[in-house]
Design an enzyme around this catalytic site. Structure first.
Site, PDB file in Angstrom:
ATOM      1  N   HIS A  51      63.434  90.545  48.837  1.00 33.38           N
ATOM      2  CA  HIS A  51      62.361  90.597  47.835  1.00 33.38           C
ATOM      3  C   HIS A  51      60.997  90.543  48.524  1.00 33.38           C
ATOM      4  CE1 HIS A  51      60.463  89.421  43.904  1.00 33.38           C
ATOM      5  NE2 HIS A  51      59.628  88.809  44.726  1.00 33.38           N
ATOM      6  N   GLU A  52      60.846  89.635  49.466  1.00 31.77           N
ATOM      7  CA  GLU A  52      59.560  89.481  50.153  1.00 31.77           C
ATOM      8  C   GLU A  52      59.259  90.681  51.051  1.00 31.77           C
ATOM      9  OE1 GLU A  52      57.664  87.311  49.124  1.00 31.77           O
ATOM     10  OE2 GLU A  52      59.120  86.082  48.050  1.00 31.77           O
ATOM     11  N   HIS A 108      57.916  93.419  48.988  1.00 30.48           N
ATOM     12  CA  HIS A 108      56.490  93.262  48.671  1.00 30.48           C
ATOM     13  C   HIS A 108      55.636  93.877  49.779  1.00 30.48           C
ATOM     14  CE1 HIS A 108      56.094  91.077  44.960  1.00 30.48           C
ATOM     15  NE2 HIS A 108      56.869  90.081  45.340  1.00 30.48           N
ATOM     16  N   GLU A 134      56.650  92.308  40.531  1.00 31.58           N
ATOM     17  CA  GLU A 134      57.830  91.469  40.765  1.00 31.58           C
ATOM     18  C   GLU A 134      59.114  92.214  40.416  1.00 31.58           C
ATOM     19  OE1 GLU A 134      58.093  88.527  42.329  1.00 31.58           O
ATOM     20  OE2 GLU A 134      55.983  88.916  42.715  1.00 31.58           O
TER      21      GLU A 134
END
Length: 294
Positions: A147-148, A151, A224
Site C-alpha cells: 500500500h505504501e 502511494h 487510499e
C-alpha cells in the site's frame, strides 16, 4: 496517514509565517493600487507564487520532518531477521512498481501504523510502526508495505502538492480580499491598508486554510482506494483485505488519539461533519471496494 497531517500542518505554518514576514517587511505593499485599492492581477500572481512555494517547501522537507517528528530510524544495515525481511520486501515491491528503492524505517508506536513520503518517487521513505510489526503477521505487513509503495509509485505526494498549491493560491487571494473589504467597509480606511487589513487577512488565512484542507483530505481519501488496489497487486488481494480487517479489529479494541487516528493507516472512526476531515475512507468501504474487484 502521518504524512498527510505533517504535510498539511507544515504547509499552513509556512504560509502563515511567510504572510507575517512579508507584511512586516512591507513587501505586500505591491498589492496596493495607487493607495486606493487592491491590484487584483498583482494579488493573483503574488498568491500563486507564495501558494505553490509554500506547498513545495512542505514537500521538500516532508521526509526530514517525518523522521524527526515520528522518531523513525532508517534501517542502514539490517540487524535482525525482521529488518532484513522488511528491506527485502520493500525492494521487491519497489522493483515491481518501477520505482527506486525507498529508505525503510521503523518508528516507535504501539498503534499499528505506516507511512510513505518524499518529494522524489525514486528517493522516498517507507516506515512502519513497531506496533504494526507486533500485531500483524507477515502477509498483512507485506500488504501494508505494498500500500505504501503504491502511494510512492502513484506520485501521491507530488499530486497532493499541486492540489495544495492551487488551494493555497485561493486562500491567500481570498484572505486579502476579505481583509481589504473589512478595512474599507468596517474601519472606513480609504487609502492604503491599516492594521485591520493585516489582522483580518491573517485570521481569514488561517480559517480558510483549515477549511480548504477538507479539499485536500477528500483527494487523500480517493487516493487510499487506489493505494489499496496497488497493495493488492503487489502483495495479493486477500492479504490486503486481511490487513484492513486486522486494522478494523484494532480500531474496535483501541481507539487511537485524534491526532493519530485521522492521519494514520488506521484512520479511526468519525461521524458527521468530522468525516470531511478524514484522510482515509472508513475501513469497511475500503474492504468492500477490494472485494468488488476481480
Amino acid at each position: 496517514m502521518k504524512r498527510i497531517f505533517l504535510f498539511l500542518a507544515t504547509n499552513l505554518a509556512i504560509i502563515v509565517v511567510l504572510s507575517i514576514t512579508l507584511r512586516l517587511l512591507g513587501v505586500e505593499r505591491i498589492l496596493d493600487e495607487q493607495g486606493v485599492g487592491l491590484d487584483m492581477n498583482a494579488l493573483l500572481i503574488f498568491a500563486a507564487v507564495f501558494g505553490f512555494g509554500g506547498a513545495f517547501i512542505s514537500l521538500a522537507i516532508s521526509k526530514w520532518m517525518a523522521k524527526k517528528t515520528t522518531g523513525a530510524k532508517v534501517i542502514e544495515q539490517p540487524s535482525n531477521e525482521t529488518e532484513r525481511w522488511l528491506v527485502d520486501t520493500v525492494r521487491r515491491q519497489a522493483q515491481m512498481a518501477g520505482i527506486g528503492m525507498p529508505e525503510v524505517a521503523i518508528f516507535p508506536s504501539q498503534a499499528p501504523n505506516a507511512f510513505a513520503t518524499g518529494m522524489n518517487r525514486n528517493k522516498s521513505l517507507v516506515a512502519v510502526s513497531s506496533g504494526l510489526l507486533q500485531n500483524m503477521n507477515k502477509d498483512e505487513v507485506e500488504a501494508v508495505l505494498g500500500h505504501e509503495v503504491s502511494h510512492v509509485a502513484n506520485g501521491d505526494m507530488v499530486t497532493l502538492t499541486l492540489i495544495q498549491g492551487v488551494v493555497n493560491t485561493f486562500v491567500i487571494f481570498l484572505s486579502r480580499v476579505i481583509g481589504h473589504t473589512v478595512d474599507r467597509v468596517v474601519f472606513k480606511n480609504e487609502r492604503g491598508h491599516g492594521p485591520a487589513f493585516w489582522i483580518t487577512a491573517i485570521i481569514a488565512e488561517i480559517v480558510l486554510g483549515i477549511l480548504a484542507s477538507a479539499i485536500v483530505l477528500w483527494f487523500s481519501r480517493q487516493r487510499e482506494f487506489r493505494a489499496d488496489s496497488g497493495g493488492a497487486r503487489l502483495a495479493g488481494r486477500e492479504k490486503m483485505i486481511a490487513a484492513l480487517e486486522r486494522l478494523k479489529q484494532g480500531q474496535a479494541e483501541v481507539e487511537l488519539p485524534d491526532q493519530l487516528a485521522a492521519f494514520g493507516i488506521n484512520g479511526g472512526v468519525r461521524q458527521g461533519i468530522k468525516k470531511l476531515f478524514m484522510s482515509h475512507p472508513p475501513l469497511d468501504e475500503r474492504i468492500q471496494a477490494l472485494r468488488r474487484t476481480s
